[in-house]
Scaffold this motif. Structure first.
Motif, PDB file in Angstrom:
ATOM      1  N   UNK A 261       0.848  -1.194   0.000  1.00 62.64           N
ATOM      2  CA  UNK A 261       0.000   0.000   0.000  1.00 62.64           C
ATOM      3  C   UNK A 261       0.884   1.245   0.000  1.00 62.64           C
ATOM      4  N   UNK A 262       1.524   1.536  -1.108  1.00 59.54           N
ATOM      5  CA  UNK A 262       2.461   2.673  -1.148  1.00 59.54           C
ATOM      6  C   UNK A 262       1.788   4.026  -0.860  1.00 59.54           C
ATOM      7  N   UNK A 263       0.471   4.089  -1.025  1.00 60.19           N
ATOM      8  CA  UNK A 263      -0.234   5.330  -0.728  1.00 60.19           C
ATOM      9  C   UNK A 263      -0.316   5.600   0.763  1.00 60.19           C
ATOM     10  N   UNK A 264      -0.074   4.572   1.577  1.00 60.02           N
ATOM     11  CA  UNK A 264      -0.085   4.726   3.018  1.00 60.02           C
ATOM     12  C   UNK A 264      -1.359   4.222   3.669  1.00 60.02           C
ATOM     13  N   UNK A 265      -1.298   3.935   4.948  1.00 59.20           N
ATOM     14  CA  UNK A 265      -2.436   3.443   5.733  1.00 59.20           C
ATOM     15  C   UNK A 265      -2.491   4.219   7.043  1.00 59.20           C
TER      16      UNK A 265
END
Length: 412
Positions: A261-265
């Protein structure tokens, strides 16, 4: 069989006549044999290989064993050894894997051929280059870099005039460097039209099973790769700039989720992905993230949690290959289930997605060598094997007996 026994016998007599002509009259045999055989005979004569040689010379036993232990070929052969052994036993063959100098590193033979091989030092440590024993398929495949067959008296040394041999080079897929050859040998009267193709298939099988490293002689730890490299399929491993990170299971799962999840969590999203409905506090997860941030040299941002360094994963490699339709390459890169046994619901779901994507791609494009590799990882998935065999129809293919053997074993 390659034609009737009478045809094979006539072919053998022709090879003996050509060999005798060469030994007695030199290059007068030029029109009677293939150019590569004549060239090899000439090289053998220049090297003063004795026609009375009784066995191949042996390299130092301890040196050979040490080389084999450190060779990527050892890892690859171990991964596909069951397939290699089955091939040898089913065809009463002796199989050999050599180094780049045609020194045998590993052999396995059916009962009859094993005994024959031992009498001529077709064993670990045996040197089968042309300067040692003259013309043979191992030496030709190694020197020319192409699959080679040598039948009966096409061999320079009479000790193997009763043999037929097929050999194919084994190369490092990452660099193209030649690591050695694989050879299949049996008696001349068991010559089969798909022998050379079978050698090619087994060479590709070994290449697909090679560890994903640089060329042999350059250890993986000595070749720093910038950023984070994650191996998640099969045995998990994380490396930062080429150095292995010491992480526990949960930290590896957190790192895998952030990489996927490179967009972040957010903290809540990451907690749900890691623990599901387990009663685990947010502070426990924060402690795991803190350890990871330290291990990564601070390259893990907050709000949301995301990695701030270059990241590569074997999962991304496999999925990228599948998207480009390179199914065989994807199977070769697939090391097994994604973090098998994980308790993370998000990772378990992703593991199912990757496994199904690979399987469905194979069902749509069941390339036999790729299916053979897949059966090493999923030996009881008989449908993929059945679809592959159905696609082959009545066509002769060197993978057919191997696939049938795998199917029979799974159905026992």
């Amino acid at each position: 069989m390659a034609g009737s026994h009478q045809e094979l016998h006539a072919r053998r007599l022709a090879s003996v006549r050509a060999w005798t002509t060469f030994v007695e009259h030199g290059d007068d045999a030029a029109t009677a044999v293939r150019p590569e055989i004549l060239r090899s005979w000439q090289m053998s004569r220049v090297a003063e290989v004795s026609l009375d040689v009784r066995e191949a010379p042996l390299a130092d036993e301890s040196d050979t064993a040490a080389f084999w232990r450190e060779s990527p070929l050892q890892t690859a052969v171990a991964r596909v050894e069951a397939e290699l052994r089955r091939t040898a036993e089913d065809g009463d063959l002796v199989l050999a894997v050599t180094d780049a100098q045609t020194r045998i590193l590993w052999t396995y033979g059916g009962r009859v051929m094993r005994r024959k091989a031992e009498t001529v030092n077709f064993v670990a440590g045996g040197r089968w280059d042309e300067a040692s024993v003259g013309t043979n398929a191992l030496a030709l495949a190694s020197r020319q870099g192409t699959p080679s067959m040598v039948f009966s008296a096409e061999h320079y040394a009479p000790i193997v005039h009763n043999w037929v041999c097929w050999a194919a080079p084994v190369c490092d897929p990452a660099t193209g460097s030649r690591l050695g050859v694989i050879d299949l040998s049996t008696t001349w009267d068991r010559t089969h039209p798909i022998g050379l193709a079978t050698a090619r298939v087994l060479a590709r099988l070994i290449e697909a099973a090679l560890p994903h490293t640089q060329a042999f002689g350059v250890p993986e730890d000595d070749v720093p790769t910038p950023g984070l490299q994650l191996t998640l399929l099969g045995n998990a491993e994380a490396r930062l700039d080429g150095q292995r990170l010491l992480l526990n299971r949960r930290q590896t799962e957190v790192l895998a989720l952030l990489a996927l999840h490179p967009e972040g969590l957010s903290l809540e999203q990451l907690h749900a992905a890691v623990y599901g409905d387990q009663s685990v506090t947010l502070s426990t997860l924060k402690a795991e993230v803190s350890h990871l941030r330290s291990a990564l040299g601070g390259q893990l941002a907050s709000r949301p949690y995301r990695l701030t360094l270059p990241v590569t994963t074997d999962v991304g490699t496999v999925l990228g290959l599948l998207r480009r339709g390179r199914v065989a390459a994807a199977v070769a890169a697939y090391g097994g289930d994604l973090l098998p046994g994980t308790n993370s619901p998000a990772l378990a779901e992703y593991a199912e997605y990757v496994a199904v994507a690979l399987r469905e791609s194979l069902l749509a494009d069941p390339e036999p060598t790729a299916v053979l590799r897949y059966t090493e990882l999923a030996p009881y998935d008989t449908e993929v094997v059945e679809v592959c065999l159905a696609g082959l129809g009545d066509r002769l293919h060197p993978a057919r007996p191997l696939l049938k053997g795998r199917l029979a074993a799974a159905q026992r």
